[in-house]
Design an enzyme around this catalytic site. Sequence first.
Site, PDB file in Angstrom:
ATOM      1  N   SER A 130       0.808  -1.236   0.000  1.00 19.47           N
ATOM      2  CA  SER A 130       0.000   0.000   0.000  1.00 19.47           C
ATOM      3  C   SER A 130       0.834   1.277   0.000  1.00 19.47           C
ATOM      4  CB  SER A 130      -0.948   0.055   1.212  1.00 19.47           C
ATOM      5  OG  SER A 130      -1.764  -1.068   1.245  1.00 19.47           O
ATOM      6  N   TYR A 152     -13.710  -7.014   0.112  1.00 18.73           N
ATOM      7  CA  TYR A 152     -12.946  -6.988   1.372  1.00 18.73           C
ATOM      8  C   TYR A 152     -11.521  -7.453   1.135  1.00 18.73           C
ATOM      9  CZ  TYR A 152     -17.165  -6.135   4.064  1.00 18.73           C
ATOM     10  OH  TYR A 152     -18.295  -5.576   4.573  1.00 18.73           O
ATOM     11  N   CYS A 180     -25.606   0.653 -11.723  1.00 20.97           N
ATOM     12  CA  CYS A 180     -25.703  -0.799 -11.868  1.00 20.97           C
ATOM     13  C   CYS A 180     -26.745  -1.363 -10.895  1.00 20.97           C
ATOM     14  CB  CYS A 180     -24.339  -1.451 -11.752  1.00 20.97           C
ATOM     15  SG  CYS A 180     -24.304  -3.033 -12.614  1.00 20.97           S
ATOM     16  N   GLU A 225     -18.417   5.463 -14.008  1.00 23.31           N
ATOM     17  CA  GLU A 225     -17.224   5.866 -13.242  1.00 23.31           C
ATOM     18  C   GLU A 225     -15.924   5.343 -13.869  1.00 23.31           C
ATOM     19  OE1 GLU A 225     -19.514   3.738 -12.272  1.00 23.31           O
ATOM     20  OE2 GLU A 225     -18.736   2.071 -11.082  1.00 23.31           O
ATOM     21  N   GLU A 264       5.541 -15.269  -3.537  1.00 25.15           N
ATOM     22  CA  GLU A 264       4.722 -15.244  -4.753  1.00 25.15           C
ATOM     23  C   GLU A 264       5.298 -14.406  -5.879  1.00 25.15           C
ATOM     24  OE1 GLU A 264       0.211 -15.582  -3.207  1.00 25.15           O
ATOM     25  OE2 GLU A 264       1.120 -13.592  -3.103  1.00 25.15           O
ATOM     26  N   LYS A 283      13.726   6.854   9.521  1.00 26.70           N
ATOM     27  CA  LYS A 283      14.594   5.671   9.546  1.00 26.70           C
ATOM     28  C   LYS A 283      14.823   5.123   8.135  1.00 26.70           C
ATOM     29  CE  LYS A 283      15.490   5.318  13.872  1.00 26.70           C
ATOM     30  NZ  LYS A 283      16.890   5.578  14.263  1.00 26.70           N
ATOM     31  N   THR A 284      16.086   4.940   7.776  1.00 29.28           N
ATOM     32  CA  THR A 284      16.386   4.483   6.414  1.00 29.28           C
ATOM     33  C   THR A 284      16.655   2.981   6.318  1.00 29.28           C
ATOM     34  OG1 THR A 284      18.766   4.809   6.611  1.00 29.28           O
ATOM     35  CG2 THR A 284      17.470   6.714   5.906  1.00 29.28           C
ATOM     36  N   HIS A 342     -21.445   1.305 -15.762  1.00 28.93           N
ATOM     37  CA  HIS A 342     -20.633   1.986 -14.740  1.00 28.93           C
ATOM     38  C   HIS A 342     -19.924   3.181 -15.375  1.00 28.93           C
ATOM     39  CE1 HIS A 342     -20.601  -1.231 -11.567  1.00 28.93           C
ATOM     40  NE2 HIS A 342     -20.969  -1.948 -12.601  1.00 28.93           N
ATOM     41  N   MET A 377     -29.102   1.266 -10.067  1.00 31.37           N
ATOM     42  CA  MET A 377     -30.146   1.511 -11.076  1.00 31.37           C
ATOM     43  C   MET A 377     -31.239   0.459 -10.949  1.00 31.37           C
ATOM     44  SD  MET A 377     -30.904  -0.200 -14.171  1.00 31.37           S
ATOM     45  CE  MET A 377     -31.532   0.166 -15.809  1.00 31.37           C
ATOM     46  N   GLU A 390       4.156  -2.652 -13.464  1.00 31.49           N
ATOM     47  CA  GLU A 390       4.136  -2.620 -12.003  1.00 31.49           C
ATOM     48  C   GLU A 390       4.056  -4.061 -11.499  1.00 31.49           C
ATOM     49  OE1 GLU A 390       0.759  -0.471 -10.351  1.00 31.49           O
ATOM     50  OE2 GLU A 390       1.110  -1.387  -8.392  1.00 31.49           O
TER      51      GLU A 390
HETATM   52  N1  GLN Z   1     -25.820  -7.695  -9.107  1.00 26.27           N
HETATM   53  C1  GLN Z   1     -26.281  -6.963 -10.247  1.00 26.27           C
HETATM   54  C2  GLN Z   1     -26.130  -7.780 -11.527  1.00 26.27           C
HETATM   55  O1  GLN Z   1     -25.365  -8.707 -11.572  1.00 26.27           O
HETATM   56  C3  GLN Z   1     -25.560  -5.641 -10.379  1.00 26.27           C
HETATM   57  C4  GLN Z   1     -24.086  -5.746 -10.572  1.00 26.27           C
HETATM   58  C5  GLN Z   1     -23.341  -4.489 -10.293  1.00 26.27           C
HETATM   59  O2  GLN Z   1     -23.820  -3.613  -9.574  1.00 26.27           O
HETATM   60  N2  GLN Z   1     -22.122  -4.381 -10.790  1.00 26.27           N
HETATM   61  O3  GLN Z   1     -26.784  -7.491 -12.503  1.00 26.27           O
END
Ligand code: GLN
Length: 540
Positions: free
Chosen positions: A15, A55, A382, A510, A151, A188-189, A508, A385, A142
């Site tokens: 991280s 998670y 998604c 975003e 690993e 500290k190095t 999405h 919606m 990266e």
């Molecule tokens: N679980 C929903 C689906 O599979 C929405 C998936 C999501 O929000 N990326 O359609």
Amino acid sequence: MDTKYIFVTGGVVSSLGKGIISASLACLLKARGYRVTIQKFDPYINIDPGTLNPYEHGECYVTVDGHEADLDLGHYERFTNVPTTRANNVTTGRIYQSVIDKERRGDYLGKTVQIIPHITDEIKRNVKSLGNTGNYDFIITEIGGTVGDIESLPFLEAVRQLRWELGTDALCVHLTYVPYLKAAKELKTKPTQHSVKQLQQLGIQPDVLVLRTEKDIPQAMRRKIALFCNVAPDAVIQSIDRPTIYEVPIMMHEQHLDEIVLKKMDVEFTGQPDMGPWMQFLDKLQQADKEVTIGLVGKYVELQDAYKSINEALFQAATYNDHRLNLKYVHSEKLTDDNVAEQLAGIDGVVIAPGFGQRGVEGKFVALKYCRTNDIPTFGICLGMQCMVIEFARNVLGLADANSTEMNPTVQHNVIDLMEEQKSISNMGGTMRLGAYECTLRGGSRASKAYGTTTVSERHRHRFELNNAYRDQLEQAGMHCVGQNPATHLVEVVEIPEKRWFIGTQYHPEYTSTVLSPNPLFVDFVKAAIAYGEDRKAQS
Ligand code: GLN
């Protein structure tokens, strides 16, 4: 110019922000006119992070070509504006799968298949395959994990071999941590020295050291590190915590990271990177003195990285609207009709997060009902919606049991249903509807006005869809299906035009929002949220 390969490794702790440093270097090289791409190797056995719980791994990013990828690829795109593909994220699992497939085909002609050379050759092939496209001057690779992990050994061995083969066409940037011990009042190095030693033991001499730190590292200490680590003093660079990750490219340039890299790789260059538009973004950020408060309703609120791309898209959108983003996480599992008003108090706009499964869904309905009836700007993404459609079906169409078959497979009013093509699929990995698809927007809709066009391409990751059997009913009651896939007529965007801003996207948006090209729907949503906030203030 021959393709140049830059490897970014990390030591001491995870991280540290290898992704941000890789993306910042790429950003600077791109601003100098070079064609750059960044690739991430993840040392875990999963074929891709698509099946990983947030998670474990934070958000799952999706590339244009429908690959479920590490969230660092989101940073790469946000910093470079260059779309990534499947070739930009490779895991140990993918490497092994490919080697084992070759073995089964008989490609190894009776040889014993081993980590060296077969696995390392496969890693090297994956590094070079991006260079061989001829599309890039620089490939930044990266290496996930921390030096010393079992690993990542095959990846580091491949880096060692490539450096040997490629000479000055290869370079290694090593990122470490310089801790500050409060009690001793000292930086500290030693951990850095140890980490570089470990890398050297593997046959890799770093060319550049980037030291992550919370305090300024004095020049004398940098010289000491350079001396102990066989690195040129000017190639010891510090990466001190900044209020925003988007300042990191500038901070790297101030310490000449781009120039050091170009010199070491024998690339002739003149002038400076054109960071003009980037600086304009940072100036806007600096000058923004008002705040917009956005509530993000989801079930992973305690996890910083679970909604990474949404956070960043909102941040960019707020900045372009000359506001600072105040993002408030609202835990969907804890939302009830009794506390929703209090939980959403002071919020100018609400995002209903994507997700999977039943947990926290009822809280999303609570938030949606509250936002719809109080006319608060709302953006469903998604699953968000899909929840918009379900809430509307329940409370406006009066279909009390309406649901998605994801939550209740035998529900009578399955307003959200499994996509036809998904019905025969049983494997979980990489089998959703993934990647970029075209969407046609209804002229005059709020969404098309936001985009300034009626044809867009956005990325998807879902198995369920709006059930077209309910489309007319929804339309008549005021929820318009304003975006659809031109080929399959799958509904991609819904909106309630009579509301201030109430839009849900099956895709999405975003994932395509970058610093230099923020997603228009996010920009428009935040604009509406600001206007709503001002209205409220004027009224009170
Ligand atoms: N679980 C929903 C689906 O599979 C929405 C998936 C999501 O929000 N990326 O359609």
